[in-house]
Write a protein that holds these residues in place. Structure first.
Motif, PDB file in Angstrom:
ATOM      1  N   ASP A 208       0.735  -1.222   0.184  1.00 26.74           N
ATOM      2  CA  ASP A 208       0.175  -0.074  -0.084  1.00 26.74           C
ATOM      3  C   ASP A 208       0.893   1.149  -0.202  1.00 26.74           C
ATOM      4  OD1 ASP A 208      -2.268  -1.459   0.009  1.00 26.74           O
ATOM      5  OD2 ASP A 208      -2.479  -1.680   2.118  1.00 26.74           O
ATOM      6  N   ARG A 209       2.183   1.183  -0.318  1.00 24.32           N
ATOM      7  CA  ARG A 209       3.040   2.264  -0.317  1.00 24.32           C
ATOM      8  C   ARG A 209       2.612   3.047  -1.488  1.00 24.32           C
ATOM      9  NH1 ARG A 209       6.845  -2.067   0.697  1.00 24.32           N
ATOM     10  NH2 ARG A 209       7.672  -2.000  -1.494  1.00 24.32           N
ATOM     11  N   ILE A 210       2.932   4.556  -1.254  1.00 21.56           N
ATOM     12  CA  ILE A 210       2.662   5.268  -2.133  1.00 21.56           C
ATOM     13  C   ILE A 210       3.994   6.432  -2.691  1.00 21.56           C
ATOM     14  CG2 ILE A 210       1.741   7.176  -0.851  1.00 21.56           C
ATOM     15  CD1 ILE A 210      -0.292   7.731  -3.382  1.00 21.56           C
TER      16      ILE A 210
ATOM     17  N   GLU B  59       0.646   4.953   4.243  1.00 23.94           N
ATOM     18  CA  GLU B  59       0.322   4.225   3.114  1.00 23.94           C
ATOM     19  C   GLU B  59      -1.012   4.605   2.830  1.00 23.94           C
ATOM     20  OE1 GLU B  59       1.066  -0.027   4.700  1.00 23.94           O
ATOM     21  OE2 GLU B  59       2.961   0.084   3.881  1.00 23.94           O
ATOM     22  N   ILE B  60      -1.449   4.051   1.811  1.00 27.06           N
ATOM     23  CA  ILE B  60      -2.867   4.293   1.128  1.00 27.06           C
ATOM     24  C   ILE B  60      -3.839   2.716   1.444  1.00 27.06           C
ATOM     25  CG2 ILE B  60      -4.572   5.192  -0.592  1.00 27.06           C
ATOM     26  CD1 ILE B  60      -2.727   7.120   0.502  1.00 27.06           C
ATOM     27  N   PRO B  61      -4.636   2.803   2.443  1.00 30.61           N
ATOM     28  CA  PRO B  61      -5.023   1.369   2.610  1.00 30.61           C
ATOM     29  C   PRO B  61      -5.980   0.519   1.241  1.00 30.61           C
ATOM     30  CG  PRO B  61      -5.799   2.845   4.362  1.00 30.61           C
ATOM     31  CD  PRO B  61      -5.062   3.546   3.260  1.00 30.61           C
ATOM     32  N   ASP B  62      -5.740  -0.508   1.091  1.00 29.60           N
ATOM     33  CA  ASP B  62      -6.252  -1.267  -0.045  1.00 29.60           C
ATOM     34  C   ASP B  62      -5.609  -1.096  -1.215  1.00 29.60           C
ATOM     35  OD1 ASP B  62      -8.061  -2.733   1.253  1.00 29.60           O
ATOM     36  OD2 ASP B  62      -9.511  -1.109   1.365  1.00 29.60           O
ATOM     37  N   LYS B  63      -4.648   0.132  -1.490  1.00 29.58           N
ATOM     38  CA  LYS B  63      -4.036   0.444  -2.855  1.00 29.58           C
ATOM     39  C   LYS B  63      -3.320  -0.783  -3.371  1.00 29.58           C
ATOM     40  CE  LYS B  63      -0.570   3.563  -4.641  1.00 29.58           C
ATOM     41  NZ  LYS B  63       0.633   2.698  -4.789  1.00 29.58           N
TER      42      LYS B  63
ATOM     43  N   VAL C 183      -6.228  13.254   3.294  1.00 30.56           N
ATOM     44  CA  VAL C 183      -5.520  13.230   1.884  1.00 30.56           C
ATOM     45  C   VAL C 183      -5.528  11.849   1.541  1.00 30.56           C
ATOM     46  CG1 VAL C 183      -3.399  13.330   0.732  1.00 30.56           C
ATOM     47  CG2 VAL C 183      -4.293  15.261   2.101  1.00 30.56           C
ATOM     48  N   VAL C 184      -5.274  10.743   2.841  1.00 29.11           N
ATOM     49  CA  VAL C 184      -5.273   9.509   2.465  1.00 29.11           C
ATOM     50  C   VAL C 184      -6.601   8.781   2.260  1.00 29.11           C
ATOM     51  CG1 VAL C 184      -4.886   7.122   3.997  1.00 29.11           C
ATOM     52  CG2 VAL C 184      -3.398   9.042   4.439  1.00 29.11           C
ATOM     53  N   ASP C 185      -7.677   9.307   2.792  1.00 29.14           N
ATOM     54  CA  ASP C 185      -8.945   8.979   2.476  1.00 29.14           C
ATOM     55  C   ASP C 185      -9.404   9.360   0.929  1.00 29.14           C
ATOM     56  OD1 ASP C 185      -9.365   7.726   5.073  1.00 29.14           O
ATOM     57  OD2 ASP C 185     -10.389   9.515   5.860  1.00 29.14           O
ATOM     58  N   ALA C 186      -9.159  10.546   0.657  1.00 29.24           N
ATOM     59  CA  ALA C 186      -9.357  11.043  -0.590  1.00 29.24           C
ATOM     60  C   ALA C 186      -8.841  10.269  -1.949  1.00 29.24           C
ATOM     61  CB  ALA C 186      -9.099  12.481  -0.851  1.00 29.24           C
ATOM     62  N   THR C 187      -7.289   9.913  -1.546  1.00 30.45           N
ATOM     63  CA  THR C 187      -6.655   9.193  -2.440  1.00 30.45           C
ATOM     64  C   THR C 187      -7.002   7.939  -2.557  1.00 30.45           C
ATOM     65  OG1 THR C 187      -4.695  10.481  -1.893  1.00 30.45           O
ATOM     66  CG2 THR C 187      -4.225   8.320  -3.182  1.00 30.45           C
ATOM     67  N   ARG C 188      -7.455   6.955  -1.403  1.00 29.19           N
ATOM     68  CA  ARG C 188      -7.917   5.515  -1.770  1.00 29.19           C
ATOM     69  C   ARG C 188      -9.388   5.784  -2.433  1.00 29.19           C
ATOM     70  NH1 ARG C 188     -11.877   2.602   0.367  1.00 29.19           N
ATOM     71  NH2 ARG C 188     -11.674   0.354   0.720  1.00 29.19           N
ATOM     72  N   ALA C 189      -9.984   6.671  -2.113  1.00 32.06           N
ATOM     73  CA  ALA C 189     -11.388   6.942  -3.019  1.00 32.06           C
ATOM     74  C   ALA C 189     -11.285   6.986  -4.413  1.00 32.06           C
ATOM     75  CB  ALA C 189     -12.217   8.138  -2.230  1.00 32.06           C
ATOM     76  N   LYS C 190     -10.034   7.702  -4.831  1.00 31.56           N
ATOM     77  CA  LYS C 190      -9.775   7.811  -6.083  1.00 31.56           C
ATOM     78  C   LYS C 190      -9.295   6.590  -6.949  1.00 31.56           C
ATOM     79  CE  LYS C 190     -11.030  11.850  -7.716  1.00 31.56           C
ATOM     80  NZ  LYS C 190     -12.034  11.873  -8.672  1.00 31.56           N
ATOM     81  N   TYR C 191      -8.376   5.950  -6.036  1.00 40.27           N
ATOM     82  CA  TYR C 191      -7.937   4.630  -6.606  1.00 40.27           C
ATOM     83  C   TYR C 191      -9.182   3.636  -6.896  1.00 40.27           C
ATOM     84  CZ  TYR C 191      -3.278   5.311  -6.580  1.00 40.27           C
ATOM     85  OH  TYR C 191      -1.879   5.930  -7.077  1.00 40.27           O
TER      86      TYR C 191
END
Length: 299
Positions: free
Chosen positions: A41-43, A53-57, A278-286
């Motif tokens: 989940d690294r970014i 990390e971004i969960p589930d990425k 920012v983590v939540d918004a990025t996960r949502a985009k993926y």
């Protein structure tokens, strides 16, 4: 200085030998000589692998790559052998580990561009070319190109930039026959993916592939057509002449360069941890990119 803010220690798994820790993926080899590729989940941003990390990425990247491999199977064979978890592997690897063929990798990032942006735009504004290919006058950020182009790059180590190179340089490095095969496969796969994405309301602006040689010739490897390796734009918001909204880590880049982060990307200091929004918004985009492209619900 750049690279990992905090480089993770590789896991010790019975029957597996750790080979490499990349920006996102960890690479192991099993006793049969096959590769086990695990998407974390690294970014990364601005040549740094961030401490947050971004969960589930990693699972999004893995599941989306598998979906694309299916769509492209008639155009390019891929390296996937199995999605089963290796014996003794941690439970967290479920959904993010692939057992893959061991290939002789070609040391070239195979980039296809259908639209002008990023490093291609910067070169065009100086020379009216991209990787030595002449383009028409009057193009702007986000312009669709007359036809997709093959704009290869060198593969860089973690913490370093890929560098665009000419087709002639690729031919010099890997041979004319291999260079021609890479260009043909890259443009064929990009064109298929662009049309599939367009049907789903997404512009595939550009993407990069990695290829290797197996027993039967050229094989598509690594990840394919994910938000980490591609620029996806919402088609209904596409407007040449400006930066486009995108399905990727733009929230991360925007926050890191904002006054709120307090980070100067020109300094040698590592970037700070990301805030939860920012983590939540990025996960949502993926997740949104996965759902729009595949037509499948993530949950």
């Amino acid at each position: 200085m750049s690279g990992f803010v905090e480089k993770p220690e590789p896991l010790q798994v019975p029957g597996l030998v750790h080979l490499h820790t990349g920006k996102v993926r960890d690479l192991y080899q099993n006793e049969a000589g096959d590769l086990v590729m695990v998407a974390s989940d690294r970014i990364s941003a601005y040549d740094w692998v961030l401490p947050t990390e971004i969960p589930d990425k990693g699972r999004v990247l893995t599941r989306l790559s598998l979906w694309w491999f299916e769509q492209l199977a008639d155009l390019a064979p891929n390296h996937v052998l199995s999605t089963e978890l290796p014996p003794g592997a941690p439970a967290d690897w479920a959904g993010r580990a692939l057992v893959c063929k061991s290939l002789r990798m070609v040391p070239v990032e195979c980039v296809a561009r259908g639209y002008l942006t990023g490093s291609g735009l910067a070169e065009y504004e100086e020379t009216r070319t991209v990787c030595g290919l002449a383009l028409p006058e009057g193009l702007v950020d986000g312009s669709e190109l007359p036809a997709p182009i093959f704009t290869p790059a060198t593969k860089a180590e973690v913490g370093e930039h890929d560098e665009n190179v000419s087709y002639e340089e690729v031919a010099r490095q890997v041979g004319a026959e291999t260079a021609a095969a890479l260009r043909q496969a890259t443009l064929a796969v990009y064109s298929r993916a662009r049309d599939i994405a367009r049907e789903r309301g997404i512009v595939l602006a550009d993407t990069k592939f990695e290829f290797g040689f197996g027993e039967d010739g050229l094989v598509l490897a690594d990840e394919v057509l994910t938000p980490d390796s591609s620029r996806f734009w919402p088609a209904d918001q596409w407007q040449p002449g400006r930066a486009q909204p995108s399905y990727d880590k733009q929230f991360v880049r925007d926050w890191l360069t904002s006054a709120e982060s307090g980070w100067d990307r020109r300094s040698e200091q590592p970037p700070p941890p990301l805030p939860q929004q920012v983590v939540d918004a990025t996960r949502a985009k993926y997740v949104e990119a996965y759902e729009l492209l595949t037509g499948q619900s993530w949950s």
